[in-house]
Design a protein around this motif. Structure first.
Motif, short mmCIF file in Angstrom:
data_model
loop_
_atom_site.label_atom_id
_atom_site.label_comp_id
_atom_site.label_asym_id
_atom_site.label_seq_id
_atom_site.Cartn_x
_atom_site.Cartn_y
_atom_site.Cartn_z
N HIS A 25 16.04 -46.84 4.94
CA HIS A 25 14.95 -47.34 5.77
C HIS A 25 13.89 -46.25 5.95
O HIS A 25 14.20 -45.07 5.94
N GLU A 26 12.66 -46.69 6.11
CA GLU A 26 11.56 -45.78 6.41
C GLU A 26 10.65 -46.47 7.42
O GLU A 26 10.37 -47.67 7.29
N THR A 27 10.24 -45.73 8.44
CA THR A 27 9.37 -46.29 9.46
C THR A 27 8.35 -45.26 9.91
O THR A 27 8.49 -44.08 9.60
N ARG A 28 7.37 -45.71 10.62
CA ARG A 28 6.37 -44.82 11.21
C ARG A 28 6.51 -44.88 12.72
O ARG A 28 6.69 -45.96 13.29
N VAL A 29 6.44 -43.71 13.34
CA VAL A 29 6.59 -43.60 14.78
C VAL A 29 5.42 -42.78 15.32
O VAL A 29 5.21 -41.65 14.89
N PRO A 30 4.66 -43.33 16.28
CA PRO A 30 3.54 -42.56 16.85
C PRO A 30 4.05 -41.47 17.78
O PRO A 30 5.07 -41.64 18.45
N ILE A 31 3.36 -40.36 17.79
CA ILE A 31 3.61 -39.32 18.78
C ILE A 31 2.74 -39.67 19.98
O ILE A 31 1.52 -39.81 19.86
N ARG A 32 3.37 -39.85 21.12
CA ARG A 32 2.66 -40.24 22.33
C ARG A 32 2.31 -39.00 23.16
O ARG A 32 3.02 -37.99 23.10
#
Length: 139
Positions: A13-20
Motif C-alpha cells: 500500500h502507498e498513501t499520502r498523509v498531510p503534515i498538520r
C-alpha cells in the motif's frame, strides 16, 4: 540504536498523509510520536482495503511492538508518501513496515519503522492463529 528493516518484504500500500500544523512541538518540528501516527494511518488504510475487520467480538489484531528510525526532521507545511510493506507472516503474528518520504523530495527517506501485529483472543489474552479470511486477503 537503529533497527534494520529486512530486504525481504512486499509493498502492499502507498498513501499520502498531510503534515498538520498541530503535529509540531515546541521546537517547531514534527514530534517523534506523530511518526507513529503516520504509520498507523497508513496501516489502517491498507487493512481497510483488505475489506477485513481488525477485530471480532472476542478477538482482534493488536500491535505488540513498534519502532521508528528518524532520518530527517519534518515541519509544517508538507505532505508525506507513506509506503506500507508486509514482512514475515507467522501463525499468529505479522511484521508490517513503513517508509516515509516527503512528496517534495520522494527520493529521500525521512523515516522508516514498523510494527509486529498479533491476532489475540481478547477473552483469554492469548495469541491465536490468524483467521483464514485475513490470511486470504494477505495472499
Amino acid at each position: 540504536m537503529r533497527i534494520e528493516i529486512p530486504a525481504k518484504k512486499r509493498l502492499v500500500h502507498e498513501t499520502r498523509v498531510p503534515i498538520r500544523w498541530g503535529d509540531m512541538d515546541a521546537y517547531r518540528h514534527v514530534n517523534n510520536t506523530i511518526y507513529f501516527r503516520f504509520m498507523e494511518q497508513a496501516r489502517i488504510e491498507w487493512i481497510s482495503l483488505l475489506q477485513q475487520s481488525t477485530h471480532t467480538e472476542d478477538a482482534g489484531m493488536l500491535m505488540v511492538n513498534g519502532f521508528c528510525n528518524f532520518y530527517q526532521q519534518l515541519s509544517y507545511p508538507g505532505e508525506l508518501i507513506v509506503k506500507t510493506y508486509v514482512g514475515a507472516i507467522g501463525r499468529t503474528s505479522m511484521d508490517v513496515y513503513n517508509a516515509m518520504f516527503l512528496t517534495s523530495a520522494p527520493e529521500v527517506k525521512v523515516a522508516e519503522g514498523g510494527a509486529t501485529m498479533v491476532w489475540v483472543d481478547l477473552i483469554t489474552d492469548v495469541a491465536t492463529p490468524w483467521p483464514e479470511a485475513i490470511l486470504a486477503g494477505l495472499r
